[in-house]
Motif scaffolding. Structure first.
Motif, PDB file in Angstrom:
ATOM      1  N   GLY A  84     -63.670  27.183  33.499  1.00  0.00           N
ATOM      2  CA  GLY A  84     -62.739  27.617  34.536  1.00  0.00           C
ATOM      3  C   GLY A  84     -61.594  28.393  33.937  1.00  0.00           C
ATOM      4  O   GLY A  84     -61.319  28.329  32.742  1.00  0.00           O
ATOM      5  N   GLY A  85     -60.907  29.139  34.770  1.00  0.00           N
ATOM      6  CA  GLY A  85     -59.866  30.036  34.287  1.00  0.00           C
ATOM      7  C   GLY A  85     -60.442  31.400  33.983  1.00  0.00           C
ATOM      8  O   GLY A  85     -61.611  31.700  34.289  1.00  0.00           O
ATOM      9  N   ALA A  86     -59.630  32.223  33.350  1.00  0.00           N
ATOM     10  CA  ALA A  86     -60.025  33.608  33.112  1.00  0.00           C
ATOM     11  C   ALA A  86     -59.641  34.048  31.704  1.00  0.00           C
ATOM     12  O   ALA A  86     -58.788  34.924  31.522  1.00  0.00           O
ATOM     13  CB  ALA A  86     -59.382  34.526  34.156  1.00  0.00           C
ATOM     14  N   PRO A  87     -60.253  33.465  30.668  1.00  0.00           N
ATOM     15  CA  PRO A  87     -59.911  33.880  29.301  1.00  0.00           C
ATOM     16  C   PRO A  87     -60.320  35.318  29.018  1.00  0.00           C
ATOM     17  O   PRO A  87     -61.304  35.826  29.581  1.00  0.00           O
ATOM     18  CB  PRO A  87     -60.708  32.901  28.436  1.00  0.00           C
ATOM     19  N   ASP A  88     -59.576  35.969  28.148  1.00  0.00           N
ATOM     20  CA  ASP A  88     -59.926  37.337  27.749  1.00  0.00           C
ATOM     21  C   ASP A  88     -61.168  37.358  26.875  1.00  0.00           C
ATOM     22  O   ASP A  88     -61.970  38.297  26.943  1.00  0.00           O
ATOM     23  CB  ASP A  88     -58.757  37.979  26.990  1.00  0.00           C
ATOM     24  N   TYR A  89     -61.312  36.319  26.040  1.00  0.00           N
ATOM     25  CA  TYR A  89     -62.451  36.241  25.116  1.00  0.00           C
ATOM     26  C   TYR A  89     -62.993  34.815  25.117  1.00  0.00           C
ATOM     27  O   TYR A  89     -62.235  33.847  25.242  1.00  0.00           O
ATOM     28  CB  TYR A  89     -62.035  36.638  23.693  1.00  0.00           C
ATOM     29  N   ILE A  90     -64.299  34.711  24.979  1.00  0.00           N
ATOM     30  CA  ILE A  90     -64.953  33.405  24.901  1.00  0.00           C
ATOM     31  C   ILE A  90     -65.825  33.382  23.649  1.00  0.00           C
ATOM     32  O   ILE A  90     -66.579  34.324  23.395  1.00  0.00           O
ATOM     33  CB  ILE A  90     -65.835  33.133  26.134  1.00  0.00           C
ATOM     34  N   MET A  91     -65.701  32.324  22.865  1.00  0.00           N
ATOM     35  CA  MET A  91     -66.631  32.085  21.766  1.00  0.00           C
ATOM     36  C   MET A  91     -67.499  30.894  22.164  1.00  0.00           C
ATOM     37  O   MET A  91     -66.981  29.805  22.412  1.00  0.00           O
ATOM     38  CB  MET A  91     -65.899  31.807  20.456  1.00  0.00           C
ATOM     39  N   VAL A  92     -68.812  31.098  22.219  1.00  0.00           N
ATOM     40  CA  VAL A  92     -69.709  30.069  22.721  1.00  0.00           C
ATOM     41  C   VAL A  92     -70.761  29.709  21.674  1.00  0.00           C
ATOM     42  O   VAL A  92     -71.297  30.576  20.985  1.00  0.00           O
ATOM     43  CB  VAL A  92     -70.382  30.511  24.036  1.00  0.00           C
ATOM     44  N   GLU A  93     -71.033  28.420  21.549  1.00  0.00           N
ATOM     45  CA  GLU A  93     -72.105  27.967  20.660  1.00  0.00           C
ATOM     46  C   GLU A  93     -73.460  28.287  21.291  1.00  0.00           C
ATOM     47  O   GLU A  93     -73.567  28.471  22.504  1.00  0.00           O
ATOM     48  CB  GLU A  93     -71.982  26.468  20.389  1.00  0.00           C
ATOM     49  N   SER A  94     -74.519  28.313  20.471  1.00  0.00           N
ATOM     50  CA  SER A  94     -75.843  28.676  20.982  1.00  0.00           C
ATOM     51  C   SER A  94     -76.946  27.841  20.338  1.00  0.00           C
ATOM     52  O   SER A  94     -78.066  28.323  20.161  1.00  0.00           O
ATOM     53  CB  SER A  94     -76.108  30.173  20.738  1.00  0.00           C
ATOM     54  N   THR A  95     -76.630  26.588  19.992  1.00  0.00           N
ATOM     55  CA  THR A  95     -77.601  25.730  19.308  1.00  0.00           C
ATOM     56  C   THR A  95     -78.954  25.727  20.020  1.00  0.00           C
ATOM     57  O   THR A  95     -80.002  25.909  19.411  1.00  0.00           O
ATOM     58  CB  THR A  95     -77.071  24.283  19.221  1.00  0.00           C
ATOM     59  N   TYR A  96     -78.915  25.520  21.337  1.00  0.00           N
ATOM     60  CA  TYR A  96     -80.147  25.502  22.133  1.00  0.00           C
ATOM     61  C   TYR A  96     -80.191  26.697  23.089  1.00  0.00           C
ATOM     62  O   TYR A  96     -80.674  26.579  24.218  1.00  0.00           O
ATOM     63  CB  TYR A  96     -80.247  24.196  22.905  1.00  0.00           C
ATOM     64  N   GLY A  97     -79.728  27.839  22.627  1.00  0.00           N
ATOM     65  CA  GLY A  97     -79.691  29.018  23.474  1.00  0.00           C
ATOM     66  C   GLY A  97     -81.045  29.569  23.855  1.00  0.00           C
ATOM     67  O   GLY A  97     -81.158  30.384  24.777  1.00  0.00           O
ATOM     68  N   ASP A  98     -82.102  29.115  23.170  1.00  0.00           N
ATOM     69  CA  ASP A  98     -83.445  29.640  23.433  1.00  0.00           C
ATOM     70  C   ASP A  98     -84.381  28.605  24.027  1.00  0.00           C
ATOM     71  O   ASP A  98     -85.602  28.800  24.031  1.00  0.00           O
ATOM     72  CB  ASP A  98     -84.055  30.200  22.147  1.00  0.00           C
ATOM     73  N   ARG A  99     -83.851  27.495  24.537  1.00  0.00           N
ATOM     74  CA  ARG A  99     -84.761  26.486  25.093  1.00  0.00           C
ATOM     75  C   ARG A  99     -84.078  25.672  26.183  1.00  0.00           C
ATOM     76  O   ARG A  99     -82.849  25.642  26.294  1.00  0.00           O
ATOM     77  CB  ARG A  99     -85.285  25.571  23.992  1.00  0.00           C
ATOM     78  N   VAL A 100     -84.919  25.022  26.967  1.00  0.00           N
ATOM     79  CA  VAL A 100     -84.452  24.173  28.058  1.00  0.00           C
ATOM     80  C   VAL A 100     -84.944  22.760  27.792  1.00  0.00           C
ATOM     81  O   VAL A 100     -86.127  22.551  27.505  1.00  0.00           O
ATOM     82  CB  VAL A 100     -84.982  24.686  29.420  1.00  0.00           C
ATOM     83  N   HIS A 101     -84.052  21.788  27.871  1.00  0.00           N
ATOM     84  CA  HIS A 101     -84.446  20.402  27.633  1.00  0.00           C
ATOM     85  C   HIS A 101     -85.406  19.924  28.728  1.00  0.00           C
ATOM     86  O   HIS A 101     -85.281  20.324  29.892  1.00  0.00           O
ATOM     87  CB  HIS A 101     -83.213  19.491  27.628  1.00  0.00           C
ATOM     88  N   PRO A 102     -86.347  19.062  28.384  1.00  0.00           N
ATOM     89  CA  PRO A 102     -87.270  18.544  29.394  1.00  0.00           C
ATOM     90  C   PRO A 102     -86.529  17.739  30.450  1.00  0.00           C
ATOM     91  O   PRO A 102     -85.520  17.095  30.168  1.00  0.00           O
ATOM     92  CB  PRO A 102     -88.216  17.637  28.596  1.00  0.00           C
ATOM     93  N   ASP A 103     -87.051  17.775  31.674  1.00  0.00           N
ATOM     94  CA  ASP A 103     -86.507  16.935  32.733  1.00  0.00           C
ATOM     95  C   ASP A 103     -86.952  15.494  32.504  1.00  0.00           C
ATOM     96  O   ASP A 103     -87.869  15.223  31.734  1.00  0.00           O
ATOM     97  CB  ASP A 103     -87.004  17.421  34.096  1.00  0.00           C
TER      98      ASP A 103
END
Length: 452
Positions: free
Chosen positions: A198-217
């Protein structure tokens, strides 16, 4: 001119260090150790591009080793400022840094005693005294309270989930606002609060550990129960290498819910990690930082038999009865779990449960890839036990969770910096950010400088 440079966790999932510079002042966000592959671990010995004496402050998002583990070396090499962290993160960091220092001193002593080093003598990266000195620099900051940093910057911590005390760091400096995700937890986690955006930051640094997968339901407790019962039916032992902070407590909670539901019978559960035992006690001291009531906290964490001394740990290994053993370390890089793997790994009645992310180059990663033998204490141990990966226990948000967190901001930032992920994971997250949100994003190179 405000600049940003990643000194760690750029195009890799470890060693988080992000340097902000403005008006002659420098703030380092996270200060982690590189782990995993040898070429990454060797980076811990390289001098930082910036002298520690010239860094005015450190902002720590949470207490895992890959985010805080370099702090004793930073202090040893001349850092004199404050380390800003939530109160719980400060306590977690103290636990982890003392353990890290102890292990490094023991490793150096072992190498010197057996002549297994080309260095004369082998030295630890830092020792216990360095870890204790680092703790003197901590300044506790409450969640959602704005505090001043050197050079005119301000800091506000927001809940990140993930582990006890973990935070996103909202930093404002030089007319710019930046949001550092740290590690993002999972929405709906039974132990920890949802990550806050939330909010409106000018820049965001985001982690991507699991950026290429979706956890099982599915319900992780039910999946865990099925694995445990399958193993017990064979007369086997379930060995769970687990991170002492976060994962061990999550496992205990799920086993408690299973016992409450009348499952698992009288099978004994052992928590064989002094650090995990201390971290479990810490959870009950910081109840405002998680979802469990004091009564549930005490009940859930009393489900296991705590093993503090080495002789009791050896007795677990010697026992032939079915049981559940939770022991550190989570990626099998060291600790008591190695002794259990040597004993229980060769027998097909037993099960080894991988309960979270396994960094490349670790024994956990090798097992994940199907290795049938592991080198432990200088010798190969055959692995005939069943090996199971249970990603639904992960404390990291998956690709959908990362996108949900990013979508919570009220407008597009000027740029998103994607860090703390293997290249494939970071590139997959970038494709989603670019395609679904239409935002500008970049995967920084190590030490690449950006003018903000």
């Amino acid at each position: 001119m405000l600049t940003l440079k990643s000194l760690g966790a750029a195009r890799t999932v470890t060693g988080s260090k992000h340097l902000l510079t403005f008006g002659g002042h420098r703030i380092l966000v996270d200060c982690g150790l590189f782990q995993g592959l040898k070429h990454l671990r060797e980076l811990n010995w390289a001098p930082l591009p910036t002298s520690p004496r010239d860094i005015d402050a450190v902002v720590l998002t949470h207490g895992h080793l890959d985010h805080c583990g370099y702090l004793p070396r930073l202090v040893r090499d001349g850092f004199r400022g404050k380390i800003y962290a939530t109160e719980a993160s400060r306590d977690v960091a103290e636990l982890i840094l003392k353990d890290s220092a102890f292990l490094q001193e023991k490793d150096a002593e072992f190498l010197n005693r057996h002549g297994l080093t080309r260095h004369k003598p082998a030295l630890p990266l830092y020792g216990i005294d360095d870890a204790l000195r680092a703790m003197d620099h901590f300044a506790a900051v409450a969640f959602d309270k704005t505090v001043s940093l050197p050079g005119g910057a301000t800091l506000r911590f927001r809940h990140a989930g993930h582990i006890l005390g973990a935070a996103h760091a909202d930093i404002r400096w030089g007319g710019r606002s930046l949001m550092f995700s740290g590690d993002i937890g999972r929405y709906g986690d039974p132990l920890f609060p949802d990550p806050v955006s939330g909010g409106a930051p000018d820049y965001i640094m985001v982690e991507s550990t699991y950026g290429d997968r979706v956890h099982p339901d599915g319900d992780p407790a039910m999946a865990l129960g099925a694995i445990a019962e399958r193993t017990m039916a064979r007369g086997g032992t379930l060995v769970i290498p687990a991170f002492a902070v976060g994962r061990a407590q999550q496992l205990l909670y799920h086993f408690w819910t299973l016992k409450q539901a009348g499952r698992l019978g009288s099978v004994p559960i052992f928590l064989d990690s002094p650090m995990a035992i201390d971290a479990t006690d810490m959870m009950c001291r910081h109840t405002p930082d998680h979802r469990l009531s004091p009564a549930v906290c005490r009940a859930a964490f009393s489900i296991a038999r705590y093993t503090n001394d080495v002789e009791a740990s050896k007795a677990i290994t010697a026992s032939t009865f079915p049981k559940i053993v939770i022991a550190a370390s989570g990626m099998m890089t060291g600790g008591r779990v190695l002794h259990h793997l040597k004993t229980f790994g060769p027998n097909p009645r037993n099960t080894i449960l991988l309960s979270g992310f396994q960094a490349p180059g670790t024994r956990g990663s090798l097992l994940q890839q199907g290795a049938k033998a592991l080198k432990i204490h200088g010798a190969l141990t055959p692995i005939n036990a069943e090996v199971v990966q249970l990603d639904m226990l992960s404390a990291h948000a998956d690709s959908n969770g990362l996108m949900r967190w990013l979508s919570g901001f009220s407008r597009a930032p000027r740029r998103v910096f994607i860090v703390h992920g293997e290249p494939e994971a970071s590139m997959a997250l970038k494709a989603r950010i670019d395609g679904e949100l239409g935002w500008r994003s970049v995967i920084p190179e190590p030490a690449e400088e950006f003018v903000l």
